[in-house]
Design an enzyme around this catalytic site. Sequence first.
Site: not given
Ligand code: SAM
Length: 410
Positions: A77, A83, A86, A158, A246, A275, A341, A368
């Site tokens: 790249c 940038c 990566c 990209c 994702q 989440y 999550d 993550c």
């Molecule tokens: C990493 S994403 C995961 C979403 C989903 N599980 C997926 O696999 O697509 C984290 C999510 O947490 C939500 N989030 C962040 N802070 C939060 C909170 N304090 N309470 C509830 N949800 C929250 C965000 O809006 C986001 O949708």
Amino acid sequence: MFFYDIILVGDNMKLTIHNLDHQGRGMGKIDNKIIFIPNALVDEIVDIDIVKQKSKYLEGKVIDYIKQSKDRIDPFCPYFNNCGGCDLLHLEYEKQCEFKEEKVKNIILKYTGLDNVVSKIIPSENIYYYRNKVTFQIHKRIGFYKEKSYEVVPIEKCYITNEKINNIIPYLNKLNLSKVSKIVVKCSNKIMVIIYGEIDDVDVIKVLANHVDTIIVNDNVIYGDGYIIEKLGDLSFEISKDSFFQVNTIQTMNLYQKVLEYCDLKGNEKVLDLYCGTGTIGIYISNYCKEVLGIDNVSEAIEDANENKEINKKKNITFLLGDSKDKISDIDFKPDVIIVDPPRIGLDQSVIESIIELKPAKVIYVSCDPMTLARDLNVFKNDYSIKEITPVDMFPQTHHIESVCLLEIK
Ligand SMILES: C[S@@+](CC[C@H](N)C(=O)[O-])C[C@H]1O[C@@H](n2cnc3c(N)ncnc32)[C@H](O)[C@@H]1O
């Protein structure tokens, strides 16, 4: 006596790289101080210049490679090193996976004392052109921020971004971007463009409408439906402007499959999906359990989740809008399994305490950031056994790594 080989030559220094840090930078030592060097691999001997001196560490850049690693590949790249996207494009993919698996093992061992819980990484099938979402920064033309800076590096293409998004870059550059701060593009088989700033709507439609499916300027949908639909196997998901999805669609199936495997559902369980975003995990596992409750704090995500429930004809799911912290202590729902999550910051201490009070048989933690995962596992450790952690590579060519962790009540 130095453990690392250092020979001073004029202004440059030669040193051997003995390991990589968690961001994939080569590490060495100069006068007992650690030095971090991007684009330098283990066993390489490099000529470097020091670019930053801090009290506890140094940062350097490679001037020349005296000896290159057998694991090095051409980081083809033209923007690599410039940038901030990566940081592992120069390392063979198999070795990237080894590096990430080791990184998760090391972090978990160092911060929780747990050994032998990290299993084999699940590599990504698609290692280039996988990102279904990007945020372009603007300085006259579109580009990405330079690493740790607000300087915009203009780009034409990209190599980790879906080609559908790459193909519209020339059209984005035809817009009058003088008062635009950033442009987000999301894609499935459709393309959504979200422009932030001041711009003439008529002009935008004229330039982009033949090339994209929906256009949003700030909060206003000026063209198309204002959402795109993404597919995961037989399931379809509506994604709006502010909803999380994702970024590596194909690998998402492997991630969710690992979550489903760890849930080990028999059909009678109540599952809390904290989440939940657009409801993807809950919908993915809903055929295998009695009931799912999903919680997210973004209203668009919950609207999408409810729409996705209808699109996929799921009857046993409910979604609630709110902060996990408040909602979890407020719900009349006794889960057998809790899936979390969270974003990179991990779980609030009070959320962990509420989960422990609810006493689910299993907690599945999708993370993550292995550092915040390790921190949170330490809080769970008295009440839950950490059975297994599987790293899942959602982000090839970068140092980032997703992990799925299975916890079982003691
Ligand atoms: C990493 S994403 C995961 C979403 C989903 N599980 C997926 O696999 O697509 C984290 C999510 O947490 C939500 N989030 C962040 N802070 C939060 C909170 N304090 N309470 C509830 N949800 C929250 C965000 O809006 C986001 O949708």
